[in-house]
Design an enzyme around this catalytic site. Structure first.
Site, PDB file in Angstrom:
ATOM      1  N   SER A 178       0.787  -1.329   0.108  1.00 16.25           N
ATOM      2  CA  SER A 178      -0.017  -0.003  -0.114  1.00 16.25           C
ATOM      3  C   SER A 178       0.793   1.333  -0.146  1.00 16.25           C
ATOM      4  CB  SER A 178      -0.888  -0.193   1.237  1.00 16.25           C
ATOM      5  OG  SER A 178      -0.351   0.258   2.301  1.00 16.25           O
ATOM      6  N   LYS A 206       0.111   4.596   6.582  1.00 17.12           N
ATOM      7  CA  LYS A 206      -0.656   5.374   5.559  1.00 17.12           C
ATOM      8  C   LYS A 206       0.042   6.776   5.599  1.00 17.12           C
ATOM      9  CE  LYS A 206      -3.135   1.978   4.842  1.00 17.12           C
ATOM     10  NZ  LYS A 206      -2.846   1.183   3.415  1.00 17.12           N
TER      11      LYS A 206
END
Length: 165
Positions: A44, A88
């Site tokens: 990710s 993230k």
């Protein structure tokens, strides 16, 4: 004479165990409130971090004093699985209007206003990331800390810079 030797041995063991316990307590306080080592696994955050897992330094001071800004990379508890910590990038803070990329090539770009007390988190690899586009805004309290340095792999050694989205 033998009793004195045993007493000295017990006293030495006690003193060493006290020092060891103090050291463990210091490490616990330091890792919970100042900084710790963490690993970021998965696709990710490509190309910022490797799929195989980069070893990162995470500082807790910024998140405790609400000094996280858009563009910072953070580690946060997953809102859908509290046993999982996700890595993230912060795209928006409360009150910000965030342009949300689609989760697939057939989706539509949309605008979302981040609610009070929340942040919008998204992986750098937009088409291979489970993030706020799937579970919505993340409560600020779930942020564990801000990533500030990569220590592994050696060729990636260095500060993790804020990249404005």
């Amino acid at each position: 004479m033998m009793a004195a030797a045993w007493r000295a041995l017990v006293r030495e063991a006690w003193e060493r165990s006290v020092v060891f316990t103090q050291f463990i307590c210091f490490l616990n306080v330091f890792s919970n409130h100042v900084a710790e080592v963490h690993q970021c696994l998965g696709p990710s955050m490509l190309p910022t971090f490797n799929v195989s897992g980069d070893i990162l330094l995470l500082e807790h001071v910024s998140s405790k004093f609400e000094k996280v800004r858009p563009g910072d990379v953070v580690m946060a508890r997953s809102p859908v699985n509290p046993n999982l910590v996700v890595c993230k990038r912060v795209l928006g803070l409360e009150g910000d209007c965030v342009t949300v990329l689609p989760t697939s090539s057939r989706g539509h770009v949309k605008q979302v206003v981040v609610p009070k007390g929340h942040v919008w988190l998204q992986g750098d690899n937009a088409y291979n990331s489970t993030d706020s586009r799937h579970y919505g805004p993340v409560p600020y309290a779930l942020i564990q800390g801000k990533v500030f340095y990569r220590i592994w792999p050696p060729e990636g050694w260095g500060p993790v810079l804020n990249q404005q989205p």
